[in-house]
Design a protein around this motif. Structure first.
Motif, mmCIF file in Angstrom:
data_model
loop_
_atom_site.group_PDB
_atom_site.id
_atom_site.type_symbol
_atom_site.label_atom_id
_atom_site.label_comp_id
_atom_site.label_asym_id
_atom_site.label_seq_id
_atom_site.Cartn_x
_atom_site.Cartn_y
_atom_site.Cartn_z
ATOM 1 N N PHE A 90 22.451 37.838 10.272
ATOM 2 C CA PHE A 90 22.542 37.390 8.881
ATOM 3 C C PHE A 90 21.297 37.794 8.098
ATOM 4 O O PHE A 90 20.216 37.971 8.657
ATOM 5 C CB PHE A 90 22.720 35.865 8.817
ATOM 6 N N GLU A 91 21.485 37.906 6.781
ATOM 7 C CA GLU A 91 20.393 38.229 5.878
ATOM 8 C C GLU A 91 20.646 37.577 4.522
ATOM 9 O O GLU A 91 21.746 37.066 4.270
ATOM 10 C CB GLU A 91 20.254 39.745 5.705
ATOM 11 N N LYS A 92 19.643 37.585 3.667
ATOM 12 C CA LYS A 92 19.805 37.047 2.319
ATOM 13 C C LYS A 92 20.778 37.919 1.546
ATOM 14 O O LYS A 92 20.723 39.152 1.631
ATOM 15 C CB LYS A 92 18.452 37.011 1.603
ATOM 16 N N CYS A 93 21.709 37.298 0.816
ATOM 17 C CA CYS A 93 22.697 38.058 0.050
ATOM 18 C C CYS A 93 21.987 38.941 -0.978
ATOM 19 O O CYS A 93 21.069 38.488 -1.665
ATOM 20 C CB CYS A 93 23.673 37.113 -0.642
ATOM 21 N N LYS A 94 22.439 40.183 -1.094
ATOM 22 C CA LYS A 94 21.762 41.144 -1.953
ATOM 23 C C LYS A 94 22.350 41.226 -3.349
ATOM 24 O O LYS A 94 21.777 41.871 -4.220
ATOM 25 C CB LYS A 94 21.803 42.536 -1.306
ATOM 26 N N TYR A 113 26.884 37.528 14.740
ATOM 27 C CA TYR A 113 26.491 38.309 13.567
ATOM 28 C C TYR A 113 24.994 38.203 13.313
ATOM 29 O O TYR A 113 24.353 37.200 13.636
ATOM 30 C CB TYR A 113 27.218 37.802 12.321
ATOM 31 N N ARG A 169 24.768 40.945 7.799
ATOM 32 C CA ARG A 169 24.185 42.274 7.587
ATOM 33 C C ARG A 169 25.216 43.338 7.955
ATOM 34 O O ARG A 169 25.892 43.224 8.982
ATOM 35 C CB ARG A 169 22.930 42.443 8.427
ATOM 36 N N THR A 170 25.331 44.332 7.124
ATOM 37 C CA THR A 170 26.292 45.399 7.391
ATOM 38 C C THR A 170 25.601 46.754 7.337
ATOM 39 O O THR A 170 24.504 46.889 6.782
ATOM 40 C CB THR A 170 27.442 45.376 6.365
ATOM 41 N N LYS A 171 26.263 47.735 7.922
ATOM 42 C CA LYS A 171 25.780 49.111 7.856
ATOM 43 C C LYS A 171 26.961 50.015 7.548
ATOM 44 O O LYS A 171 28.118 49.689 7.855
ATOM 45 C CB LYS A 171 25.118 49.520 9.179
ATOM 46 N N CYS A 173 24.569 35.942 4.210
ATOM 47 C CA CYS A 173 25.437 37.124 4.278
ATOM 48 C C CYS A 173 25.258 37.885 5.595
ATOM 49 O O CYS A 173 24.145 38.033 6.102
ATOM 50 C CB CYS A 173 25.154 38.059 3.108
ATOM 51 N N ARG A 207 20.023 32.599 4.523
ATOM 52 C CA ARG A 207 20.477 33.881 5.078
ATOM 53 C C ARG A 207 21.985 33.761 5.293
ATOM 54 O O ARG A 207 22.450 33.601 6.406
ATOM 55 C CB ARG A 207 19.731 34.194 6.376
ATOM 56 N N ARG A 240 32.155 50.135 5.957
ATOM 57 C CA ARG A 240 31.073 49.174 6.158
ATOM 58 C C ARG A 240 31.378 48.324 7.377
ATOM 59 O O ARG A 240 32.461 47.739 7.478
ATOM 60 C CB ARG A 240 30.928 48.287 4.919
#
Length: 369
Positions: free
Chosen positions: A156-160, A154, A91-93, A89, A87, A125
Motif C-alpha cells: 500500500f501507498e498514499k493515494c496519488k 498488497y 501500489r501498482t505498476k 491505495c 496508505r 496496470r
C-alpha cells in the motif's frame, strides 16, 4: 518586559497548578477514532479508484432440507479490505502485454476462435505484492482455526490522486455559526468560536447507498479571539483580559498525515482530523497597560488530533451536521516574547507549557460534488 513576563508567569502558573487531575492521564478517544483511522483499500482502474475486496471464511447456519432444523457450516464470503487511511491505495505498476486479434470461424461445423493479423501490445496496470508471515483464519475440517503462515499481500501507498482528479468527487466542509472549542483550564473554562472551511474528495467518486470516505486535503480554520486570563485590576474594578489569544490563531490540517471522514449508510459520520495549531498571544502590560494596545507575541506551533462523531438528522442531511469531539488533553506551548503574530516565537526561553482539556462542538455544512 519584566512586568509582562512576571504577570504572565504568575497567572499561568496559578492556573496550571489548579488543572484537573485528568490532564495527567491519557484521555481515551471515542469509538469514532477506530472507525476513522481504517479505510477501505482502493486500487486504480483506468482513471478511477475502486474498492478492493478479499475472500474469507465464516460460520453460517444452513437449513436442513425437509426439516425445521439448521446446521452450522463454514462458507466463503467476500468483504471490503480495510487498511490504514494514511496508505490507502494499492501500489501498482504498468506492464506491456502481448495481445492478438481474434475472429470466430466455422471448421467442420464447429465454431472456434483463430488469430488474425500481427500481435500488438497494450499497457496494463498490475498490483504490487509482497510476502509476509501473519496470522490468518483457515478452514480445518469443520472448524475455523487461526494459524501463522506466509501469505501474499498488497503493498500500500498514499493515494496519488488529488481533489481535482476525475477519480474523486470533490467535497467542501464549511463550519457554520455556533461552532466552538471548549477550553477547560481546571480553575475556569472558556468557549472559543471556530470558523473556516476544509476541502477534500471521495476517492473513486461518490457511491450511492454505500459508505463514503472523504479524504480531507487542505483548508484553514480560525480560532476567534478569546480572553484566557481575566481580572478586575484596571481602574479599580474594571474587568479585562490580562492574556488573550492572538489574531490569527490558525488550525491547519497536518499535511504529513491523512485526515479522513466517513459518511456511513446508517447516517453516522466519523472523522479523524490531524491538525497543526499556530497560537500567538496578546498580553496586557500589567496595570500600566489598561488603556494601551495589547502587546502581541509570535506564535507557537503544536499538533493535536481530533476524533469527531455525529449523526445525520432527517430533513437536514449534510446541510447542517453536528460533530462533537470528547474532552482530550492538549499540551499548549505559550509564547510570552513580544513579536509579530504571523511569525514564530523569537525567544524559546519564554515559551512555557500550558496544559488544558479541549473538546469541540461543530455545526458543519458538507457539500459533495
Amino acid at each position: 518586559m519584566a512586568a509582562i513576563t512576571g504577570l504572565a508567569f504568575t497567572v499561568v502558573a496559578g492556573s496550571v497548578s489548579a488543572a484537573p487531575t485528568s490532564l495527567k492521564a491519557s484521555s481515551s478517544a471515542p469509538a469514532a477514532s477506530i472507525a476513522a483511522t481504517t479505510c477501505v483499500a482502493q486500487i486504480q482502474k483506468g482513471s478511477k479508484l475502486v474498492d478492493v475486496y478479499e475472500n474469507y471464511y465464516k460460520y453460517a447456519y444452513k437449513k436442513i432440507k425437509g426439516t425445521k432444523k439448521y446446521r452450522k457450516v463454514i462458507v466463503k464470503a467476500r468483504r471490503k479490505l480495510k487498511t490504514s487511511c494514511t496508505r490507502q491505495c494499492v501500489r501498482t505498476k504498468t506492464k506491456k502485454e502481448k495481445r492478438y486479434h481474434y475472429k470466430t470461424v466455422t471448421v467442420k461445423g464447429k465454431k472456434k476462435k483463430v488469430r488474425t493479423g500481427k500481435a500488438f501490445y497494450v499497457t496494463v496496470r498490475q498490483p504490487v505484492y509482497k510476502t509476509v508471515k501473519k496470522t490468518v483464519t483457515v478452514k480445518k475440517g469443520n472448524k475455523l482455526v487461526k494459524t501463522k503462515k506466509k501469505v501474499r499481500v498488497y503493498v500500500f501507498e498514499k493515494c496519488k490522486i488529488s481533489n481535482s482528479s476525475s477519480a474523486g468527487t470533490p467535497v467542501k466542509v464549511t463550519l457554520l455559526a455556533n461552532s466552538v472549542a471548549n477550553l477547560d483550564f481546571g480553575a475556569f473554562q472558556r468557549v472559543a468560536p471556530i470558523t473556516g472551511t476544509l476541502t477534500g474528495f471521495i476517492p473513486g467518486g461518490y457511491k450511492l447507498n454505500q459508505d463514503n470516505q472523504i479524504s480531507l486535503t487542505r483548508g484553514n480554520l480560525l480560532l476567534g479571539q478569546t480572553n484566557v486570563f481575566i481580572d478586575d485590576d484596571c481602574h479599580g474594578g474594571q474587568v479585562s483580559a490580562a492574556i488573550r489569544t492572538g489574531t490569527p490563531t490558525n488550525v491547519n490540517l497536518d499535511p504529513t498525515r491523512q485526515s479522513i471522514s466517513t459518511v456511513q449508510t446508517s447516517g453516522t459520520v466519523t472523522a479523524t482530523a490531524y491538525t497543526k495549531i499556530q497560537l500567538p498571544l496578546e498580553l496586557r502590560n500589567d496595570d500600566d497597560g489598561c488603556d494601551q494596545p495589547y502587546i502581541t507575541t509570535g506564535y507557537t506551533e503544536f499538533t493535536q488530533t481530533f476524533f469527531l462523531k455525529g449523526k445525520i438528522v432527517k430533513g437536514l442531511g449534510l446541510a447542517k451536521l453536528n460533530l462533537v469531539s470528547a474532552p482530550d488533553p492538549l499540551d499548549v506551548q505559550a509564547c510570552l516574547s513580544p513579536g509579530s503574530p504571523t511569525s514564530p516565537c523569537n525567544n524559546t526561553a519564554l515559551v512555557i507549557p500550558l496544559p488544558i482539556i479541549v473538546s469541540t462542538n461543530l455545526m458543519v455544512n458538507v457539500a459533495i460534488g
